[in-house]
Design a protein around this motif. Structure first.
Motif, PDB file in Angstrom:
ATOM      1  N   UNK A 520       0.828  -1.210   0.000  1.00  0.00           N
ATOM      2  CA  UNK A 520       0.000   0.000   0.000  1.00  0.00           C
ATOM      3  C   UNK A 520       0.858   1.253   0.000  1.00  0.00           C
ATOM      4  N   UNK A 521       2.046   1.154   0.621  1.00  0.00           N
ATOM      5  CA  UNK A 521       2.974   2.293   0.639  1.00  0.00           C
ATOM      6  C   UNK A 521       4.385   1.797   0.913  1.00  0.00           C
ATOM      7  N   UNK A 522       5.359   2.703   0.768  1.00  0.00           N
ATOM      8  CA  UNK A 522       6.757   2.377   1.020  1.00  0.00           C
ATOM      9  C   UNK A 522       7.245   3.132   2.251  1.00  0.00           C
ATOM     10  N   UNK A 523       8.196   2.580   3.009  1.00  0.00           N
ATOM     11  CA  UNK A 523       8.767   3.328   4.136  1.00  0.00           C
ATOM     12  C   UNK A 523       9.530   4.552   3.636  1.00  0.00           C
ATOM     13  N   UNK A 524       9.278   5.686   4.265  1.00  0.00           N
ATOM     14  CA  UNK A 524       9.861   6.959   3.804  1.00  0.00           C
ATOM     15  C   UNK A 524      10.614   7.659   4.935  1.00  0.00           C
ATOM     16  N   UNK A 525      11.553   8.514   4.530  1.00  0.00           N
ATOM     17  CA  UNK A 525      12.180   9.422   5.499  1.00  0.00           C
ATOM     18  C   UNK A 525      11.245  10.617   5.688  1.00  0.00           C
ATOM     19  N   UNK A 526      11.587  11.463   6.645  1.00  0.00           N
ATOM     20  CA  UNK A 526      10.774  12.658   6.897  1.00  0.00           C
ATOM     21  C   UNK A 526      10.742  13.559   5.668  1.00  0.00           C
ATOM     22  N   UNK A 527      11.821  13.507   4.866  1.00  0.00           N
ATOM     23  CA  UNK A 527      11.869  14.382   3.696  1.00  0.00           C
ATOM     24  C   UNK A 527      11.250  13.723   2.455  1.00  0.00           C
ATOM     25  N   UNK A 528      10.672  12.516   2.645  1.00  0.00           N
ATOM     26  CA  UNK A 528       9.962  11.881   1.537  1.00  0.00           C
ATOM     27  C   UNK A 528      10.796  10.933   0.689  1.00  0.00           C
ATOM     28  N   UNK A 529      12.019  10.607   1.128  1.00  0.00           N
ATOM     29  CA  UNK A 529      12.845   9.659   0.382  1.00  0.00           C
ATOM     30  C   UNK A 529      12.493   8.234   0.784  1.00  0.00           C
ATOM     31  N   UNK A 530      12.404   7.364  -0.209  1.00  0.00           N
ATOM     32  CA  UNK A 530      12.083   5.963   0.071  1.00  0.00           C
ATOM     33  C   UNK A 530      13.296   5.291   0.701  1.00  0.00           C
ATOM     34  N   UNK A 531      13.055   4.528   1.768  1.00  0.00           N
ATOM     35  CA  UNK A 531      14.136   3.843   2.495  1.00  0.00           C
ATOM     36  C   UNK A 531      14.241   2.393   2.014  1.00  0.00           C
ATOM     37  N   UNK A 532      15.102   2.187   1.028  1.00  0.00           N
ATOM     38  CA  UNK A 532      15.239   0.844   0.471  1.00  0.00           C
ATOM     39  C   UNK A 532      15.789  -0.144   1.499  1.00  0.00           C
TER      40      UNK A 532
END
Length: 554
Positions: A520-532
């Protein structure tokens, strides 16, 4: 290795042929190809003259799309002798990738076989070049591939529009020997001789330009680490189209007049048969290849009386597998090499004189005439022993650059000439390196470099895919496997098999994800970068890959 040598690949072959004319050069176990160095050199001269008569000129690019067949070697050395640049094509490519490579590389000719595994090369080329079959051979015109003129076919029943390989021998007779020798003598060791396409660290595949000087000296240093001589015989099951096959195997053999026993494509029984029948002293392979032999039900029925050395490389080498190879295959002098295509490729290597412990737990020390260091990825500061940072190298082996990609070249080679690998490593007080991970997210599956962005870009073209992230997850067999994490569009329905089939139809087999997860979604940093890295952690837990993730590697 006391000094660097300045000689072209073609002149080196001629030198070896003059020094060891009657020694075995290349022997195949599955076809009647068994040549001495003199015979092999003469065949390469003929093919070089055939190319010239066909209209291929010094500096032109010649692609080769084939498994480890004899014609692959003949094409490489012929190109080196008449100044053409060999462009290596991955045997698993499909139409999407082949079109990109031929266009980006400005290839004027392509040598090809009929196909490999599930890929029919003739069908793929006819799909890419629909008017080829209606053209006179050598007169092909395609505005999408403006440089491509000749397709040379290796095999029976040459398809329409293509040139039969054997025609090159006839054409060679029509080309003046004096003109050929003048071209041969005009080639500079610092000319580009090979372009290897690598996914590297960013974006689509890039053509790594390697010179005669790069690969001759790297091959010499590699062979020295294994104490190669003209009494050795190397079995080559790794593909020629990679630096592993071309430099660590073919060039290391040429520089030491070591006989080559190529395997057309890897099968455990073929390799074990070659090692036994030909009494090979060395064999190269990625960890997966050695694992498949050790675990083969017939392994114990084969004997390897002279096997002593070789290289395990291409992806992280499990310590346990290294120890098994030493104990059960008799490879007491096995070595590990570490590097990257952009470094021709070897930068560090263990030697036969290193202790077993060092040879199974590290990737060795700097190669002769290559500087190496560990830097802080954020500040660029050089770090001391046992501090993890980015591995960098500098020396004769650094590529000339990426073909027609100056900005991408600047991103990996800094203003002081240091090549940045994107790999995390540590060095001990004695100069032995360990690779601990990767800064970027490139996946290495069984020795194949896979760049997630390429698969992601392609999956984005599917109408039901809203967002996608491709990651590498741990694998006991391959080191890593590909996983696609997908967010679907609203009300879209797509199965795991649908995704695999979509990629399989358009891209190389090794890029097809083993795992597909719909999210449904990807884990993100506070600034909106995806955390692979978090996606990877989630995948390890979800797929129960904890054991594979904990395997110790050098």
């Amino acid at each position: 290795m006391n000094e660097l040598v300045s000689i072209t690949v073609g002149k080196l072959l001629e030198q070896v042929a003059n020094t060891y004319p009657d020694d075995q050069a290349v022997k195949y176990i599955d076809r009647p190809f068994d040549t001495t160095w003199r015979e092999f050199n003469e065949k390469c001269d003929q093919i070089a003259k055939g190319f010239l008569r066909l209209g291929i000129k010094k500096g032109d690019h010649v692609a080769i799309w084939a498994t480890n067949v004899p014609e692959w070697l003949l094409t490489f050395f012929a190109c080196a002798k008449m100044g053409a640049v060999l462009v290596t094509v991955n045997t698993s490519y499909k139409v999407f990738e082949l079109e990109y490579l031929l266009r980006q590389s400005d290839s004027k000719a392509m040598v090809m076989i009929s196909g490999f595994k599930d890929a029919n090369y003739v069908d793929i080329v006819n799909e890419l070049c629909p008017t080829l079959k209606d053209c006179e051979p050598g007169n092909y015109v395609n505005p999408m591939l403006p440089f491509l003129k000749d397709i040379i076919f290796v095999g029976e029943e040459t398809p329409a529009g293509m040139i039969p390989w054997n025609d090159l021998y006839t054409l060679a007779e029509e080309y003046p020997q004096e003109e050929y020798r003048a071209i041969f003598e005009s080639i500079d060791p610092h000319d580009v001789v090979n372009m290897q396409y690598t996914s590297g660290t960013t974006g689509f595949p890039k053509g790594v330009m390697l010179t005669h000087y790069n690969i001759v000296n790297n091959g010499k240093a590699i062979g020295d680490c294994m104490k190669f001589s003209h009494d050795d015989k190397l079995c080559i099951p790794v593909p020629f189209f990679h630096c592993f096959g071309m430099v660590l195997a073919v060039m290391a053999s040429l520089t030491h007049a070591t006989a080559m026993v190529p395997i057309e494509y890897y099968r455990p029984t073929s390799v074990m048969q070659a090692l036994q029948e030909e009494e090979c002293t060395a064999v190269h392979g990625v960890p997966t290849m050695f694992i498949a032999m050790l675990e083969h039900p017939d392994f114990k029925t084969y004997k390897f009386p002279r096997l002593r050395t070789g290289i395990m490389a291409g992806s992280p080498c499990p310590v346990k597998v290294m120890q098994q190879v030493v104990e059960e295959m008799g490879m007491r002098e096995i070595t590990i090499t570490y590097g990257q295509t952009e470094a021709s490729p070897a930068t560090t290597m263990t030697t036969t004189d290193d202790s077993i412990e060092l040879r199974v737990t590290t990737v060795g020390r700097s190669m002769p005439f290559v500087e190496t260091k560990i830097v802080d990825p954020d500040t660029g500061e050089t770090l001391g022993p046992n501090q993890p940072g980015e591995f960098c190298s500098r020396g004769y082996n650094t590529m000339k650059g990426y073909y027609k990609m100056e900005e991408a070249t600047r991103q990996v080679i800094d203003e002081d000439g240091w090549l940045h690998s994107g790999d995390l490593a540590m060095v001990d007080e004695n100069g032995y390196y360990k690779i601990t991970g990767r800064i970027k997210d490139m996946i290495i599956r069984g020795g194949e470099n896979i760049y997630p962005k390429e698969i992601e870009e392609f999956l984005y073209t599917h109408p039901m895919v809203k967002d996608v992230q491709v990651i590498g997850v741990p694998s006991k067999q391959y080191g890593e496997e590909v996983m696609a994490c997908i967010i679907l569009r609203e009300e879209a329905k797509l199965s795991e098999q649908d995704v695999k089939d979509f990629i399989r139809a358009n891209m190389a087999r090794h890029k097809v994800p083993k795992y597909v997860a719909f999210m449904d979604d990807f884990p993100m940093t506070a600034s909106g970068k995806i955390q692979k890295f978090k996606l990877r952690e989630m995948a390890v837990e979800m797929l129960h890959l904890e054991d594979a993730a904990s395997i110790e590697t050098a």
